[in-house]
Scaffold this active site. Structure first.
Site, mmCIF file in Angstrom:
data_model
loop_
_atom_site.group_PDB
_atom_site.id
_atom_site.type_symbol
_atom_site.label_atom_id
_atom_site.label_comp_id
_atom_site.label_asym_id
_atom_site.label_seq_id
_atom_site.Cartn_x
_atom_site.Cartn_y
_atom_site.Cartn_z
ATOM 1 N N ASP A 1 0.861 -1.175 0.000
ATOM 2 C CA ASP A 1 0.000 0.000 0.000
ATOM 3 C C ASP A 1 0.905 1.235 0.000
ATOM 4 O OD1 ASP A 1 -2.112 1.735 -0.016
ATOM 5 O OD2 ASP A 1 -3.229 0.703 1.537
HETATM 6 C C1 BGC Z 1 -4.994 3.200 -0.013
HETATM 7 C C2 BGC Z 1 -5.113 2.157 -1.101
HETATM 8 C C3 BGC Z 1 -4.978 2.798 -2.455
HETATM 9 C C4 BGC Z 1 -3.653 3.508 -2.519
HETATM 10 C C5 BGC Z 1 -3.355 4.140 -3.863
HETATM 11 C C6 BGC Z 1 -3.748 4.059 -0.195
HETATM 12 O O1 BGC Z 1 -3.731 5.119 0.688
HETATM 13 O O2 BGC Z 1 -4.968 2.573 1.241
HETATM 14 O O3 BGC Z 1 -6.324 1.471 -0.972
HETATM 15 O O4 BGC Z 1 -5.084 1.842 -3.465
HETATM 16 O O5 BGC Z 1 -3.638 4.512 -1.517
HETATM 17 O O6 BGC Z 1 -4.146 5.209 -4.124
#
Ligand code: BGC
Length: 732
Positions: free
Chosen positions: A268
């Site tokens: 993530d």
């Molecule tokens: C979120 C993810 C997301 C990623 C990219 C993160 O802060 O937890 O679910 O896919 O950002 O945008």
């Protein structure tokens, strides 16, 4: 079942990837494991062009549009030694441009085909914009509506979420041999147990038994792996003390070992370096060692893998074999989706955005996702009956101002200008028959100043005046789009601002109030439930919101959504979920020393599975194929479902079981099968639900997955508390 990850095309892609891998330098290999792009936390787009010559960019996130992705791709390919195109990804969560109901809303359809279709269209639009990969579906079980990301998943139930997990994966990726035109790779997230954050506070620790982890939180991921999900995202939080992104047990032993996952894992955003504040890694290099070593193949976002892996390899802390395996997985997918052969996308393909077909699909999805909770007969507002009458439409969310909020959080490149407001929808449906007076009433929130409060009070007075001159009031309340989603945890789930006062004042006019609640998560509706004439949870229905909701209000379509999260009476009841265990002192109301609250009932406001229709159904001739089965056997339950009313509609037949005595205590109810049946007025159909014994397996105290002999109860019902049709069976 054959999937893209088990196809011949996959093997061929892997072969080609192997050949390419053999020609790559270490720097080029690490580049394939590094993702860059626009930070989701700001609009600051960074393409890192200075990385191109050395081949240090493997993927991008959040770059918008065909022209832009083609442009970056062109510059990258022109500069690198090896022509390896970048894989473009984005958070296409419930639509790319045409926006569908939120995933939580989609789950309330109890129709996985709805999620498959929404994902299929989202994939097509995303593909046309140059994307090959979405960070979706989120298959985190969520039992706590304080957690703002509950809107991104499929609710509280493992079985239901698993069915939506596989449907969504198929929707994005298709069911062919490869991920071709108009298809994109899915990414199941957040591995694992991200929805179990303590107190519903985002990013917080998940601390649970291994049995709960494996029986409740992991099966939706397994279902997606079996459906061929190409990628998985590691979660932010720590699970039983080990951050998910540095968790070898989860990312390698469970995901690859037990589940047989063959794709690659992306971290993530920033989760690798966050191993430092977790107190798990000493510094960035240590964080990279732990994350990559655990099985996190690609980093979102930035240079830590590019910068730190070379010395870790040199020091023998990370093996070259592991790097090669990760790069091979990434390259295989690049070949599999055709990117290596055609790195650009046709820039004329974007004309499908918001086309009639997509807007109609959004409308049909929203028909099935709204949940009718109360109706004293005021609904539907049929055009013939409304002729010459007057409707007051009240609330910030009802008119033009509400459009962006009806799209919900994580709505990618949605566009309020291509969104049908409730006002527009209702005008189209009833404008010829009756007069519709739209008044704001009050906002969803209110600044805490005397002036702002006075302004809202005045606005409510105006609304009441207008409403008292109408025959019916339709009020739309709830949350703004930004009030759920990432980092929007709430400690109080009651209506914000002056919305509660507005409802009370509207009810006090004596007119029938139809209350529509648009929100990302379950809210506390206890004070209004018995006061209003009808109550419908419309969630955040997306681009065709107004058309779909007016279809439901006017009876053109009968509501068929059912809850997939338990609706609490008050915030103090959460976490609340139907499949809890019984305790040694269940609340039977016999004495004080029971497992209950002294200041609140323990029953929810509305149970899991609940939802009303404009018609009624009967279940007839329910029979089990047998009342015993072996641990590898199967029982089927057959019944006739009849639409006994005079309106077409859909019923959700739900099958629950209880394992009466177990070597570890078992939940009081567990959903094990369901079917949504569309029936014209008076029509009936035979339905068969399968219950394989394998669905009854659980992990015992020693973590063996077992199907335990013993007695079970079985119910077929319209929601989890419906016990009219109870049966028994035994595993022998
Ligand atoms: C979120 C993810 C997301 C990623 C990219 C993160 O802060 O937890 O679910 O896919 O950002 O945008």
């Amino acid at each position: 079942m054959n999937t893209i990850m088990t196809s011949r095309a996959y093997e061929a892609a892997r072969e080609r990837a192997r050949v390419l891998l053999a020609t790559m330098t270490l720097t080029e290999k690490l580049g394939q494991l590094s993702q860059f792009g626009t930070s989701i936390y700001s609009d600051n787009e960074q393409t890192f062009d200075d990385h191109f010559t050395e081949g240090k960019v493997g993927s991008y996130l959040t770059i918008k549009g065909a022209q832009r992705t083609n442009g970056i791709q062109h510059d990258l390919l022109a500069a690198t030694r090896l022509p390896i195109p970048a894989l473009f990804a984005d958070d296409v969560i419930h639509g790319y441009r045409t926006t569908f109901p939120t995933p939580l809303a989609q789950s309330c359809s109890w129709n996985p085909e709805v999620a498959r279709r929404c994902s299929e269209i989202a994939a097509k639009e995303a593909y046309r914009a140059g994307l090959k990969w979405t960070f979706s579906p989120m298959v985190d079980i969520a039992r706590d509506p304080r957690w703002g990301r509950i809107m991104e998943g499929y609710g509280e139930d493992t079985y239901l979420c698993s069915r939506f997990s596989e449907a969504t994966v198929r929707g994005y990726q298709g069911e062919g041999e490869t991920v071709g035109k108009d298809r994109i790779f899915a990414c199941m997230k957040h591995f694992a147990a991200y929805g179990a954050c303590i107190g519903g506070r985002d990013y917080n620790t998940a601390d649970m038994s291994m049995q709960t982890l494996h029986d409740v939180y992991l099966p939706p991921f397994k279902a997606g792996v079996d459906a061929g999900a190409a990628t998985v995202m590691s979660a932010f939080e720590d699970v039983n003390g080990v951050p998910a992104t540095g968790n070898r047990y989860l990312l390698t032993d469970v995901l690859r070992g037990e589940m047989g996952f063959k794709g690659f894992v992306v971290s993530d955003a920033g989760a690798v370096v966050e191993l430092i504040p977790h107190g798990f890694a000493e510094d960035e290099k240590d964080a990279v060692r732990l994350a990559f070593g655990a099985g996190c193949d690609m980093i979102m976002a930035g240079d830590p893998y590019n910068d730190r892996l070379p010395s870790l390899i040199e020091e023998g802390k990370i093996s070259m074999e592991q790097v090669d395996a990760s790069v091979l997985s990434v390259l295989t997918l690049k070949y599999l989706c055709g990117l290596m052969d055609e790195p650009y996308v046709d820039e004329d393909g974007e004309d499908c955005f918001f086309c009639d077909e997509h807007m109609d699909a959004a409308r049909m999805a929203a028909h099935e996702t709204a949940v009718l909770l109360e109706n004293n007969g005021v609904l539907p507002l049929r055009p013939a009956a409304m002729r010459g009458k007057k409707i007051a439409l009240v609330g910030q969310l009802a008119g033009a101002e509400g459009k962006s909020h009806l799209l919900g959080a994580w709505s990618c490149l949605c566009d309020p200008a291509h969104t049908v407001s409730i006002e527009e929808g209702l005008q189209n449906a009833l404008g010829d028959a009756c007069e519709i007076v739209t008044v704001r009433g009050c906002g969803v929130t209110c600044a805490d100043t005397a002036e702002a409060h006075e302004k809202e009070a005045e606005s409510i007075r105006e609304a009441v005046l207008a409403a008292s001159q109408c025959d019916v009031i339709v009020a739309v309340v709830g949350e703004e789009a930004g009030m759920s989603g990432e980092a929007y945890s709430r400690s109080d789930l009651t209506l914000t601002g002056h919305q509660g006062e507005l409802i009370d004042a509207l009810v006090a006019t004596g007119k029938a109030v139809v209350l529509l609640v648009s929100a990302g998560r379950p809210l506390i509706l206890t004070p209004y439930k018995d006061k209003v004439a009808a109550l419908m949870l419309i969630w955040q229905p997306g681009s065709s919101a107004g058309s779909a909701i007016s279809d439901l209000l006017t009876g053109a379509v009968s509501p068929s959504g059912h809850l997939t999260t338990t609706m609490p009476v008050c915030t103090g009841q959460v976490p609340i979920y139907y499949n809890h265990t019984n305790t040694g002192r269940p609340a039977l109301g016999n004495w004080p020393f029971e497992s209950k609250y002294r200041d609140c009932q323990i029953a929810p406001l509305y149970p899991f599975g609940y939802g009303l229709s404009y018609t009624s159904f009967s279940f007839e001739g329910i029979r089990l194929s047998a009342d015993t089965m072996t641990a590898d056997g199967e029982i089927t339950v057959t019944l006739t479902v009849r639409n006994t009313g005079d309106t077409d509609g859909a019923e959700v037949v739900q099958l629950y079981i209880r394992d009466l005595v177990g070597s570890t205590v078992r939940p009081v109810k567990e959903l094990k099968a369901f079917d949504k049946v569309f029936l014209a007025a008076g029509e009936s159909r035979e339905v068969t639900l399968r219950l394989p014994a394998s669905e009854l397996a659980f992990h015992d105290a020693a973590m063996n997955r077992i199907v335990e002999p013993g007695k079970f109860k079985l119910w077929v019902g319209e929601c989890c508390t419906d016990e009219r049709y109870e049966f028994g069976f035994e595993i022998v």
